[in-house]
Write an enzyme that holds these catalytic residues in place. Structure first.
Site, mmCIF file in Angstrom:
data_model
loop_
_atom_site.group_PDB
_atom_site.id
_atom_site.type_symbol
_atom_site.label_atom_id
_atom_site.label_comp_id
_atom_site.label_asym_id
_atom_site.label_seq_id
_atom_site.Cartn_x
_atom_site.Cartn_y
_atom_site.Cartn_z
ATOM 1 C CG ASP A 26 -11.634 -1.875 10.266
ATOM 2 O OD1 ASP A 26 -10.397 -1.830 10.147
ATOM 3 O OD2 ASP A 26 -12.295 -0.939 10.759
ATOM 4 C CE1 TYR B 128 -12.399 8.915 5.723
ATOM 5 C CE2 TYR B 128 -12.160 8.551 8.077
ATOM 6 C CZ TYR B 128 -11.889 8.185 6.772
ATOM 7 O OH TYR B 128 -11.128 7.063 6.529
ATOM 8 C CB THR C 144 -8.975 -4.374 3.478
ATOM 9 O OG1 THR C 144 -9.581 -3.596 4.513
ATOM 10 C CG2 THR C 144 -10.004 -4.674 2.394
HETATM 11 P P1 GTP Z 1 -7.631 0.517 7.372
HETATM 12 O O1 GTP Z 1 -8.810 0.284 6.493
HETATM 13 O O2 GTP Z 1 -7.175 1.920 7.392
HETATM 14 O O3 GTP Z 1 -7.833 -0.042 8.756
HETATM 15 O O4 GTP Z 1 -6.391 -0.271 6.738
HETATM 16 P P2 GTP Z 1 -6.083 -1.808 6.491
HETATM 17 O O5 GTP Z 1 -5.387 -2.382 7.672
HETATM 18 O O6 GTP Z 1 -7.281 -2.526 6.009
HETATM 19 O O7 GTP Z 1 -5.001 -1.723 5.346
HETATM 20 P P3 GTP Z 1 -5.161 -1.946 3.771
HETATM 21 O O8 GTP Z 1 -5.539 -3.375 3.478
HETATM 22 O O9 GTP Z 1 -6.017 -0.888 3.240
HETATM 23 O O10 GTP Z 1 -3.641 -1.835 3.260
HETATM 24 C C1 GTP Z 1 -2.962 -0.739 3.341
HETATM 25 C C2 GTP Z 1 -1.608 -0.731 2.651
HETATM 26 O O11 GTP Z 1 -0.779 -1.848 2.931
HETATM 27 C C3 GTP Z 1 -1.708 -0.650 1.145
HETATM 28 O O12 GTP Z 1 -0.858 0.372 0.749
HETATM 29 C C4 GTP Z 1 -1.222 -1.978 0.661
HETATM 30 O O13 GTP Z 1 -0.597 -1.868 -0.576
HETATM 31 C C5 GTP Z 1 -0.236 -2.377 1.747
HETATM 32 N N1 GTP Z 1 -0.129 -3.837 1.890
HETATM 33 C C6 GTP Z 1 -1.110 -4.675 2.299
HETATM 34 N N2 GTP Z 1 -0.650 -5.952 2.345
HETATM 35 C C7 GTP Z 1 0.642 -5.901 1.970
HETATM 36 C C8 GTP Z 1 1.669 -6.896 1.838
HETATM 37 O O14 GTP Z 1 1.483 -8.076 2.093
HETATM 38 N N3 GTP Z 1 2.891 -6.464 1.426
HETATM 39 C C9 GTP Z 1 3.134 -5.153 1.147
HETATM 40 N N4 GTP Z 1 4.366 -4.825 0.752
HETATM 41 N N5 GTP Z 1 2.206 -4.193 1.254
HETATM 42 C C10 GTP Z 1 0.978 -4.559 1.675
HETATM 43 C C1 SPV Z 2 -9.126 2.975 10.022
HETATM 44 O O1 SPV Z 2 -8.634 4.098 10.005
HETATM 45 O O2 SPV Z 2 -8.733 2.074 10.784
HETATM 46 C C2 SPV Z 2 -10.250 2.675 9.109
HETATM 47 C C3 SPV Z 2 -10.926 3.784 8.445
HETATM 48 O O3 SPV Z 2 -10.646 1.525 9.003
HETATM 49 S S1 SPV Z 2 -12.112 4.477 9.533
HETATM 50 O O4 SPV Z 2 -13.354 3.716 9.391
HETATM 51 O O5 SPV Z 2 -12.337 5.830 9.155
HETATM 52 O O6 SPV Z 2 -11.667 4.372 10.882
HETATM 53 MN MN MN Z 3 -9.411 -0.034 10.151
#
Ligand code: GTP
Ligand code: SPV
Ligand code: MN
Length: 584
Positions: free
Chosen positions: A290, A210, A266
């Site tokens: 990230d 993973y 993201t």
């Molecule tokens: P990793 O890749 O795991 O590090 O996550 P990340 O921080 O990049 O988070 P990601 O952008 O994948 O968003 C994760 C969740 O947050 C999703 O379920 C989105 O729908 C929610 N989300 C992101 N931005 C917003 C926002 O501005 N408002 C709300 N309500 N939800 C949000």
């Molecule tokens: C996180 O979990 O913060 C991610 C996915 O961005 S991983 O690359 O698996 O850590």
């Molecule tokens: Mn991440």
């Protein structure tokens, strides 16, 4: 060009070959034809499925083992001589003991399999922060993902050539480049280990394919090991997106966004603005989503590069109205999404209203309406260059000057929509108590907050109390330090509904942040920092009533009193003695 001119590379790879006994060794060089061949072989072996070439050119689907769909925090270790150097937030093992254990589980496990050797760089090769690594793996999926997520090209191989070194016999001896040893074994969760050896510049990961467990340049190198180097060398390795915002008639300003995993990095990095903003000339450019590496430049400004070469993002919620969808139309590897058999495409929650009738779930079983889980941590992996709004600074070895750092978690109350820290130290304090509400129905801690300092709880490779001090020290060296903000997109109303519409509408908060940086507007004072006046948040064209806006911008001191008690006990666990003045 021959990477084997580097004696340390040759001797390490030979040694691994002896111990793991592969049938063949394949050196990757970034050549497009070679990568196509790998994908072709993966398709033949049933590891990848080729998706509809007409609709999604050069896209593939991969399914994980069902026990291997997320990072395994409880199986992740920092292995250094002294336990206290890893600190209370890391699992710890003695280096030699961990190494012996992992070797015993994994030796000979490449037998009758191919061994892929992947020389890669994290960060632009010309950057002073660039780090070289070699990953060895027996998984063709992992090898292909590494060609997306890291830099792998002739320039990188040339850099290896110019490193003169000879390897000693002990595999725990250190090298200037990072050794990344990965073995799939049986994907057995009971024997899964992701071990980091900061003193040896070495990562050893077994029994998981993973993302964060197996793409060793990512969380393992670019955060856990890099954070240890950064602490010694005076820079920062952080779990942050990097975004450039252009306002009408102004220069692009860059900011870092630090939200815990699954909290929107993201989405923020690829924010799609409301029409009224694009019409006025606002633009958002993504540098990274990230991992950011930040260094103080000769003018005392903080500059950031994206350590990665691609995006490994969550699919859930992406639909055609998002900018992220523009990045994943071609050349993308999808993992654990649904397979729509009607047209050989993919599907995930939020892509469209209904689950396609004739489809397979993430396990490859025919989807029946009674099965509740259609996909599991469904993710895409794609080269950054595939995103149309990638910043032109993406490859700039010096990075971009950072004017703001924005921290934020998912809190249903307490934390206002946005607050500006009073100074660097106050901002570091706020980041050190960053937290997210536990919402997952399977977790018995639902309703509690998980403290995730700097979103680095799982990624800081050394003692967290030292990490906080390091941040304070960096601040002392900065001239014109970035301002630090805290945001919360997730505050709820009495009906437990999220008040702020979020996503592209977050530009309205970013606008306030930039106005504060440019000294254009005043603010209110509060215990948590400076807050906006209601009039200074543009709500034009939004469906947000005054009561809700007031709630979003209100800081509840009674709740904060309760929070401070919790913070105190958190600091006690971490052995943090600083920041007392903020939680009196
Ligand atoms: P990793 O890749 O795991 O590090 O996550 P990340 O921080 O990049 O988070 P990601 O952008 O994948 O968003 C994760 C969740 O947050 C999703 O379920 C989105 O729908 C929610 N989300 C992101 N931005 C917003 C926002 O501005 N408002 C709300 N309500 N939800 C949000
Ligand atoms: C996180 O979990 O913060 C991610 C996915 O961005 S991983 O690359 O698996 O850590
Ligand atoms: Mn991440």
């Amino acid at each position: 060009m021959n990477i084997l001119k580097n004696k340390s590379v040759a001797s390490w790879v030979n040694k691994i070959k002896e111990i793991f006994d592969p049938s063949e060794v394949i050196w990757l060089n970034g050549d497009v034809k070679q990568i196509e061949n790998l994908k072709e072989n993966a398709v033949k072996g049933g590891i990848l499925f080729r998706l509809n070439e007409g609709i999604m050119p050069n896209c593939f689907l991969h399914r994980s083992s069902i026990n291997d769909v997320a990072r395994s925090e409880s199986r992740t270790f920092v292995c250094c001589d002294k336990h206290e150097d890893a600190g209370p937030t890391n699992n710890w093992q003695k280096p030699h003991e961990a190494f012996e254990k992992l070797i015993n589980i994994s030796k000979n496990s490449y037998r009758n399999r191919k061994m892929y050797v992947i020389p890669f760089a994290m960060g632009p090769p010309g950057s002073p922060l660039c780090k070289l690594g070699i990953q060895v793996t027996d998984s063709v999926y992992v090898a292909i993902m590494m060609t997306i997520m890291t830099r792998l090209n002739s320039q990188v191989i040339k850099k290896f050539e110019s490193l003169e070194e000879t390897m000693c016999n002990d595999l725990l001896e250190t090298t200037s480049w990072t050794r990344c040893l990965h073995a799939s074994c049986d994907n057995d969760p009971e024997n899964r280990y992701i071990c980091h050896f900061p003193q040896s510049n070495f990562i050893f990961s077994i029994n998981s394919n993973y993302g964060g467990n197996a793409l060793l340049g990512k969380k393992c190198l670019a955060l856990r090991l890099a954070s240890v180097s950064a602490n010694k060398e005076g820079w920062l390795a952080e779990h942050m997106a990097i975004v450039g915002i252009k306002r009408p008639g102004k220069e692009i300003k860059y900011m870092c966004a630090c939200f815990p995993s699954g909290c929107g990095k993201t989405d923020f990095a690829m924010m799609k603005l409301p029409k009224s903003y694009t019409e006025r000339g606002y633009e958002v450019w993504c540098v990274g989503d990230d991992i950011a590496w930040l260094k103080i430049d000769s003018n005392g400004r903080l500059r950031a590069i994206n350590a990665e070469n691609g995006f490994f993002g969550a699919c859930s919620g992406i639909n055609k109205d998002t900018n992220i969808s523009l990045a994943i139309k071609k050349n993308t590897i999808f993992t654990n999404v649904m397979h729509n058999l009607a047209d050989n495409t993919v599907w995930w929650d939020g892509l469209s209203k209904d689950v396609p009738e004739n489809s397979l779930n993430w396990k490859g079983e025919h989807w029946e309406k009674q099965l509740e889980t259609n996909q599991k941590n469904a993710r895409f992996a794609v080269s950054a260059k595939n995103y149309p709004y990638l910043s032109k600074e993406f490859d700039n070895p010096e990075g971009v000057v950072i004017d703001a750092i924005i921290f934020g978690g998912k809190r249903k109350n307490l934390m206002p929509l946005v607050a500006e820290s009073k100074d660097w130290e106050h901002g570091v304090f706020m980041a050190s108590v960053l937290s997210t509400e536990i919402t997952s129905a399977v977790d018995s801690n639902v309703g509690k907050t998980r403290r995730d300092p700097f979103s680095m709880l799982s990624f800081c490779g050394y003692n967290m109390a030292d990490y906080f001090k390091h941040w304070l020290n960096v601040g002392k060296k900065l001239v014109n330090a970035p301002k630090i903000f805290h945001v919360n997109w997730f505050m709820q109303d009495e009906k437990d509904e999220i008040i702020w519409p979020g996503f592209g509408e977050n530009i309205r908060v970013v606008d306030w942040i930039l106005d504060r940086i440019e000294n254009n507007i005043d603010c209110k004072d509060s215990l948590i920092g400076f807050l906006p006046y209601e009039k200074d948040i543009n709500t034009k064209g939004m469906n947000l009533n005054e009561k809700h806006l007031n709630k979003l911008l209100f800081f509840d001191e009674e709740l904060w009193d309760k929070e401070k008690k919790e913070i105190k006990s958190f600091y006690d666990k971490l052995n943090v003695g600083i920041f007392g003045k903020y939680i009196k």
